[in-house]
Design an enzyme around this catalytic site. Sequence first.
Site, mmCIF file in Angstrom:
data_model
loop_
_atom_site.group_PDB
_atom_site.id
_atom_site.type_symbol
_atom_site.label_atom_id
_atom_site.label_comp_id
_atom_site.label_asym_id
_atom_site.label_seq_id
_atom_site.Cartn_x
_atom_site.Cartn_y
_atom_site.Cartn_z
ATOM 1 N N LYS A 49 17.430 -43.827 39.574
ATOM 2 C CA LYS A 49 15.847 -43.148 39.325
ATOM 3 C C LYS A 49 15.148 -41.941 38.063
ATOM 4 O O LYS A 49 14.143 -41.924 37.556
ATOM 5 C CB LYS A 49 15.260 -42.461 40.747
ATOM 6 C CG LYS A 49 16.307 -43.445 42.231
ATOM 7 C CD LYS A 49 15.540 -41.713 42.562
ATOM 8 C CE LYS A 49 16.598 -42.652 43.884
ATOM 9 N NZ LYS A 49 16.578 -41.281 45.250
ATOM 10 N N GLY A 50 16.597 -41.010 37.159
ATOM 11 C CA GLY A 50 16.349 -40.448 36.341
ATOM 12 C C GLY A 50 15.769 -40.804 35.579
ATOM 13 O O GLY A 50 14.927 -39.687 34.598
ATOM 14 N N GLU A 105 17.343 -44.963 29.358
ATOM 15 C CA GLU A 105 17.589 -43.744 30.358
ATOM 16 C C GLU A 105 17.454 -42.964 30.159
ATOM 17 O O GLU A 105 16.867 -42.130 28.967
ATOM 18 C CB GLU A 105 19.413 -44.119 29.824
ATOM 19 C CG GLU A 105 20.187 -44.825 31.013
ATOM 20 C CD GLU A 105 20.706 -43.847 31.969
ATOM 21 O OE1 GLU A 105 19.754 -43.138 32.567
ATOM 22 O OE2 GLU A 105 21.684 -44.499 32.559
ATOM 23 N N ASP A 106 17.994 -41.299 30.832
ATOM 24 C CA ASP A 106 17.446 -40.254 30.863
ATOM 25 C C ASP A 106 18.989 -39.525 30.627
ATOM 26 O O ASP A 106 18.196 -39.005 29.448
ATOM 27 C CB ASP A 106 16.902 -39.990 32.564
ATOM 28 C CG ASP A 106 18.475 -39.772 33.286
ATOM 29 O OD1 ASP A 106 19.590 -40.109 32.555
ATOM 30 O OD2 ASP A 106 18.811 -39.770 34.600
ATOM 31 N N ASP A 109 26.145 -39.681 29.001
ATOM 32 C CA ASP A 109 26.947 -38.590 29.239
ATOM 33 C C ASP A 109 27.988 -39.651 28.916
ATOM 34 O O ASP A 109 28.990 -39.634 27.577
ATOM 35 C CB ASP A 109 26.886 -37.722 30.982
ATOM 36 C CG ASP A 109 27.876 -36.903 31.187
ATOM 37 O OD1 ASP A 109 28.687 -36.018 30.066
ATOM 38 O OD2 ASP A 109 28.104 -36.602 32.475
ATOM 39 N N LYS A 137 24.958 -36.802 25.521
ATOM 40 C CA LYS A 137 25.935 -35.202 26.037
ATOM 41 C C LYS A 137 27.053 -35.921 24.810
ATOM 42 O O LYS A 137 27.942 -36.515 25.955
ATOM 43 C CB LYS A 137 26.100 -35.221 26.730
ATOM 44 C CG LYS A 137 25.262 -34.168 28.242
ATOM 45 C CD LYS A 137 25.823 -33.771 29.283
ATOM 46 C CE LYS A 137 25.612 -33.366 30.057
ATOM 47 N NZ LYS A 137 25.700 -33.413 31.303
ATOM 48 N N PHE A 158 25.420 -29.118 33.110
ATOM 49 C CA PHE A 158 24.738 -29.536 34.053
ATOM 50 C C PHE A 158 22.986 -29.549 34.218
ATOM 51 O O PHE A 158 22.809 -28.826 34.294
ATOM 52 C CB PHE A 158 24.839 -29.922 35.675
ATOM 53 C CG PHE A 158 24.790 -30.765 36.310
ATOM 54 C CD1 PHE A 158 25.303 -32.290 36.391
ATOM 55 C CD2 PHE A 158 23.665 -30.893 37.245
ATOM 56 C CE1 PHE A 158 24.721 -32.925 37.009
ATOM 57 C CE2 PHE A 158 23.261 -31.547 37.409
ATOM 58 C CZ PHE A 158 23.847 -33.165 37.902
ATOM 59 N N VAL A 159 22.259 -30.716 33.097
ATOM 60 C CA VAL A 159 21.054 -30.622 32.898
ATOM 61 C C VAL A 159 19.781 -31.161 34.347
ATOM 62 O O VAL A 159 20.382 -31.659 34.594
ATOM 63 C CB VAL A 159 20.267 -30.906 31.836
ATOM 64 C CG1 VAL A 159 21.117 -29.500 30.727
ATOM 65 C CG2 VAL A 159 20.759 -32.370 31.642
ATOM 66 N N ASP A 165 18.064 -34.890 38.420
ATOM 67 C CA ASP A 165 18.258 -34.099 39.005
ATOM 68 C C ASP A 165 19.562 -33.593 39.902
ATOM 69 O O ASP A 165 20.401 -33.772 38.772
ATOM 70 C CB ASP A 165 17.704 -35.176 40.680
ATOM 71 C CG ASP A 165 19.159 -36.155 40.771
ATOM 72 O OD1 ASP A 165 19.792 -36.801 39.357
ATOM 73 O OD2 ASP A 165 19.910 -36.395 41.963
ATOM 74 N N ARG A 171 13.727 -33.239 39.899
ATOM 75 C CA ARG A 171 13.106 -34.056 39.203
ATOM 76 C C ARG A 171 11.636 -33.493 38.708
ATOM 77 O O ARG A 171 11.779 -34.700 38.065
ATOM 78 C CB ARG A 171 13.341 -35.728 39.549
ATOM 79 C CG ARG A 171 14.711 -36.102 40.353
ATOM 80 C CD ARG A 171 14.865 -37.388 40.437
ATOM 81 N NE ARG A 171 15.698 -38.091 41.290
ATOM 82 C CZ ARG A 171 16.264 -38.857 40.571
ATOM 83 N NH1 ARG A 171 16.679 -38.494 40.211
ATOM 84 N NH2 ARG A 171 17.476 -38.715 41.743
HETATM 85 P P1 IMP Z 1 27.680 -41.688 32.090
HETATM 86 O O1 IMP Z 1 28.052 -42.642 33.298
HETATM 87 O O2 IMP Z 1 28.464 -40.425 32.285
HETATM 88 O O3 IMP Z 1 27.180 -41.781 31.157
HETATM 89 O O4 IMP Z 1 26.521 -40.790 33.227
HETATM 90 C C1 IMP Z 1 24.728 -41.315 33.166
HETATM 91 C C2 IMP Z 1 23.818 -40.916 34.274
HETATM 92 O O5 IMP Z 1 24.868 -39.562 35.456
HETATM 93 C C3 IMP Z 1 22.561 -40.574 33.678
HETATM 94 O O6 IMP Z 1 22.197 -41.971 33.715
HETATM 95 C C4 IMP Z 1 22.535 -39.433 35.005
HETATM 96 O O7 IMP Z 1 22.316 -40.473 36.048
HETATM 97 C C5 IMP Z 1 23.881 -39.168 35.624
HETATM 98 N N1 IMP Z 1 24.034 -37.386 34.710
HETATM 99 C C6 IMP Z 1 24.893 -37.608 33.628
HETATM 100 N N2 IMP Z 1 24.720 -35.991 33.262
HETATM 101 C C7 IMP Z 1 23.794 -35.640 34.132
HETATM 102 C C8 IMP Z 1 23.145 -34.265 34.307
HETATM 103 O O8 IMP Z 1 23.683 -33.004 33.529
HETATM 104 N N3 IMP Z 1 21.723 -34.330 34.992
HETATM 105 C C9 IMP Z 1 21.796 -34.777 35.803
HETATM 106 N N4 IMP Z 1 22.488 -35.864 35.702
HETATM 107 C C10 IMP Z 1 23.199 -36.133 34.981
HETATM 108 MG MG MG Z 2 20.544 -42.363 35.176
#
Ligand code: IMP
Ligand code: MG
Length: 189
Positions: A49-50, A105-106, A109, A137, A158-159, A165, A171
Amino acid sequence: MCMFSENMSKDIREVLLTEEQIAELVKKLGDEITKDYKDKNLLLISVLKGSVVFVADLMRAIDLPCSMDFMVVSSYGDSMESSGIVKIIKDLDISLEGYDVLIVEDILDTGRTLASLIEILKMRRPKSIKICTLLDKVDCRLANVEADYVGARVPDEFVVGYGLDYNERYRNLPFVGVLKPLVYTDESK
Ligand code: IMP
Ligand code: MG
């Protein structure tokens, strides 16, 4: 600066991107995408949903005919850390053949979610596949994946806000901010 009430911003340690800064980033990304996808068949895929707030603004900053679809994937074992396992909770309605796919994507990470998602989507034979993320990130990357369009780089914190969220909350903040660590350390007790 946004005049949001104490109700919503009391858990925020620091604002990283104001509403105005986000609007500028979105406009810039929209202009770039408009230029790059001029003769293409653009399909925006929003990872719910991000990214819902971001994609709603981004699509209106793209001055081209385009389609859109949504996907829900789960990658987080808990609300803070990526598990590396991607499960499709809601799949796309549209077949990808003939489309130039842009995943929206939001935040990128570890990159694990997108790395697995891209493998799944590539098997469906789109014409091309690229990534647009509002936040990156960079220092947290574990998987071999980079975004083609990045709004802003953010530190390893963590943002929340503008779609992002913590435990399904925050959100609806119109800005992106760093959550006070007290919020999640308190809740995990
Ligand atoms: P990844 O697989 O570690 O790249 O995770 C990506 C997903 O984790 C993003 O689409 C977000 O939904 C969530 N996420 C990663 N970092 C944050 C954060 O700082 N705040 C909120 N959601 C996050
Ligand atoms: Mg996401």
